[in-house]
Every structure is written in C-alpha cells, then in structure tokens.
Motif scaffolding. Structure first.
Motif, mmCIF file in Angstrom:
data_model
loop_
_atom_site.group_PDB
_atom_site.id
_atom_site.type_symbol
_atom_site.label_atom_id
_atom_site.label_comp_id
_atom_site.label_asym_id
_atom_site.label_seq_id
_atom_site.Cartn_x
_atom_site.Cartn_y
_atom_site.Cartn_z
ATOM 1 N N THR A 67 -23.175 -42.947 8.767
ATOM 2 C CA THR A 67 -24.019 -42.477 9.993
ATOM 3 C C THR A 67 -25.335 -43.330 10.107
ATOM 4 O O THR A 67 -25.696 -44.008 9.498
ATOM 5 C CB THR A 67 -24.393 -41.026 9.201
ATOM 6 O OG1 THR A 67 -25.325 -41.259 8.064
ATOM 7 C CG2 THR A 67 -23.202 -39.988 8.978
ATOM 8 N N THR A 75 -29.180 -42.178 12.029
ATOM 9 C CA THR A 75 -29.918 -41.055 12.239
ATOM 10 C C THR A 75 -31.191 -41.602 13.019
ATOM 11 O O THR A 75 -31.687 -42.311 12.522
ATOM 12 C CB THR A 75 -30.253 -40.286 10.962
ATOM 13 O OG1 THR A 75 -29.227 -40.003 10.374
ATOM 14 C CG2 THR A 75 -31.396 -39.159 11.362
ATOM 15 N N ARG A 121 -31.501 -36.871 15.485
ATOM 16 C CA ARG A 121 -30.108 -36.936 15.755
ATOM 17 C C ARG A 121 -29.436 -37.869 14.900
ATOM 18 O O ARG A 121 -29.558 -39.042 14.877
ATOM 19 C CB ARG A 121 -29.964 -37.510 17.242
ATOM 20 C CG ARG A 121 -30.580 -36.621 18.159
ATOM 21 C CD ARG A 121 -29.695 -35.484 18.660
ATOM 22 N NE ARG A 121 -30.230 -34.754 19.622
ATOM 23 C CZ ARG A 121 -30.052 -35.006 21.075
ATOM 24 N NH1 ARG A 121 -28.982 -35.880 21.377
ATOM 25 N NH2 ARG A 121 -30.204 -34.398 22.022
ATOM 26 N N THR A 122 -27.937 -37.389 14.466
ATOM 27 C CA THR A 122 -27.326 -38.078 13.496
ATOM 28 C C THR A 122 -25.889 -38.275 14.118
ATOM 29 O O THR A 122 -25.151 -37.354 14.484
ATOM 30 C CB THR A 122 -27.022 -37.387 12.227
ATOM 31 O OG1 THR A 122 -28.303 -37.201 11.358
ATOM 32 C CG2 THR A 122 -25.951 -38.226 11.257
ATOM 33 N N ILE A 123 -25.640 -39.676 14.206
ATOM 34 C CA ILE A 123 -24.383 -40.191 14.926
ATOM 35 C C ILE A 123 -23.487 -40.465 13.892
ATOM 36 O O ILE A 123 -23.799 -41.463 13.159
ATOM 37 C CB ILE A 123 -24.685 -41.282 16.096
ATOM 38 C CG1 ILE A 123 -25.491 -40.672 17.072
ATOM 39 C CG2 ILE A 123 -23.300 -41.792 16.455
ATOM 40 C CD1 ILE A 123 -26.862 -40.877 16.877
ATOM 41 N N SER A 124 -22.125 -40.003 13.771
ATOM 42 C CA SER A 124 -21.123 -40.434 12.975
ATOM 43 C C SER A 124 -20.611 -41.551 13.320
ATOM 44 O O SER A 124 -20.078 -41.604 14.708
ATOM 45 C CB SER A 124 -20.086 -39.185 12.611
ATOM 46 O OG SER A 124 -20.839 -38.158 12.014
ATOM 47 N N ILE A 172 -24.990 -47.480 20.430
ATOM 48 C CA ILE A 172 -25.270 -45.716 20.775
ATOM 49 C C ILE A 172 -26.038 -45.985 22.241
ATOM 50 O O ILE A 172 -27.119 -46.671 22.276
ATOM 51 C CB ILE A 172 -26.378 -45.394 19.854
ATOM 52 C CG1 ILE A 172 -25.721 -45.258 18.073
ATOM 53 C CG2 ILE A 172 -26.599 -43.822 19.953
ATOM 54 C CD1 ILE A 172 -26.673 -44.995 17.201
ATOM 55 N N GLY A 232 -25.795 -41.078 22.048
ATOM 56 C CA GLY A 232 -24.389 -40.592 21.720
ATOM 57 C C GLY A 232 -23.404 -42.057 21.669
ATOM 58 O O GLY A 232 -23.935 -43.079 21.409
ATOM 59 N N GLY A 233 -22.281 -41.859 21.815
ATOM 60 C CA GLY A 233 -21.242 -43.033 21.537
ATOM 61 C C GLY A 233 -20.984 -43.633 22.808
ATOM 62 O O GLY A 233 -21.897 -44.251 23.567
#
Length: 241
Positions: free
Chosen positions: A119, A121, A136-139, A179, A187-188
C-alpha cells in the motif's frame, strides 16, 4: 517514551535545543517538510515520524524573527522557534513496517507519503488548493516482470511529477507504481496519460536487459536500490544491481 530532539549549529558547535516525547515505540523514520512562509518574519515546517508500530505522527515547528537591535543601517534579528504541543497521528498503528516516509508539495500543499507492504498512503491537510484531505490509501497490484515481483517489497524511490500531477513510486523488485490526479482524486490508471505502471516498469526491465547484453531470464531480478529525478524535467536516475 521515545524523545526526539533538535540540534542547532552555534558557532560551529552543535547543541541540543529542544526535546519532545513523540511515541511509546521506536521512531524508525524521520522526514522534514519544506518550510512555508506563514506571514512576514514567520515560517512553518512539519516533521513526520514513522514508528515501529506502523503509525505516523506529525509535529509542527515554527520559526520567527525577533528584533534584537534596530540601530544602524541594518537591523539585527535572532531566530526563535517553537514546537506545537499537539502531535497529530495521521496514520494509525497496524504493526506493518514503514519502508519509506517522505513529503511532496502539490499546489503549495504539503502531502505526506507513507509506503508499507502492498500500500501507499497519502495524507493531506485541509486546503483550498486540493479537492480532498485526510488520508488516502492505495492498494498495489503485482507487475510480473520477474520471479520475485511483488508489491510487498520496500519502496526505494518517490518522485512527484508536477506537470502531470502524478506520483511515481519505485520498488526494490524493479517495478514502478504510478498514482494519478494527486491534487483532485488520487488513484490508479489513467488511460490518457503516457505515464503508466506497465510502461515505466518495462523500461526499467529493458535497461536491466541491456546491461546484461540481453541475456536475462525470468528468474533474474532487476533489484532497484534508489530512484530520483535528474537534470531536465522528466529524467529519472536509478541504481540497480
């Protein structure tokens, strides 16, 4: 309690000027944000502290000019500093290891970037320049370029591309994760942007193959130990085994 201190150079000698208790665990990472002018003669910066329990805490430091003497042609000032007594925990403890902790500046707003296995963050304060605030945490997905490919490897480089509003994060397995839309909605993938995970990861892999005269196997890992911007905008420099 683990104290953190400030060392200030005074006539070429370091002296301890402040101590403040931050956490009940070891502090494993410390990063200083850029200074920001708050008002005339006063500026502010933040220190992000990453702890062994996976939490991230932020302290705010203020420096201001205090007039010592107004006589003569040039007034004399001294620098006074203060540490805000409130310590803000922006990432909760989860017992996961922090591999990278740093700051980026997006539209004059300081954003904390914390990387953990799998992740990334982002933490931003309330700001009129951004469309979001908080954490905001992005996997992360796996980019399979070698047998060791995994998003669980530590991050080894973080770079914010202001022109594209994009964050580039490099990992030790030779993969890059991008990101997009940092200022509006982090986001992705972005199909309209040439900066994407697959293209950049494949570029690193091709550079690795070139150094091996094209003789690489799937079991060969292009391990990256560091990545940073270099020279003109858009250029990146990295170190690989």
């Amino acid at each position: 309690m683990v104290p953190t201190g400030e060392l200030r150079l005074d006539h070429e000698r370091a002296r301890d000027t402040d101590r403040i208790k931050v956490a009940d665990h070891w502090i494993t990472l410390v990063t200083f944000s850029p200074w920001v002018n708050v008002e005339k003669g006063k500026c502010e910066a933040c220190i992000a502290c990453g702890c062994a329990d996976g939490s991230v805490k932020i302290l705010t430091i203020t420096q201001s000019l205090a007039s010592v003497s107004s006589g003569g042609f040039v007034p004399t000032y001294s620098v006074k500093h203060s540490i805000h007594p409130c310590i803000n925990e922006v990432v909760a403890p989860d017992k996961r290891h922090l591999s990278t902790l740093t700051w980026i500046v997006c539209k004059e707003t300081r954003i904390t970037v914390a990387c953990k296995p799998g992740t990334i963050t982002l933490v931003a304060p309330p700001s009129t320049a951004l469309s979001w605030f908080g954490a905001r945490t992005i996997s992360l997905d796996t980019h399979r370029v070698s047998a060791a490919s995994s998003p669980l490897h530590p991050a080894t480089g973080v770079h914010y591309v202001q022109a594209d509003d994009t964050l580039i994060v490099c990992f030790s397995d030779g993969s890059i994760h991008v990101i997009h839309h940092i200022s509006s909605d982090p986001g992705g993938a972005d199909e309209n942007n040439d900066l994407n995970d697959g293209l950049l990861t494949e570029t690193l892999r091709q550079a690795f193959a070139f150094t091996k005269e094209g003789k690489i196997k799937h079991s060969d890992v292009n391990r990256i130990s560091g990545l940073l911007p270099y020279g003109s905008p858009g250029s990146l420099l990295w170190c690989q085994e």
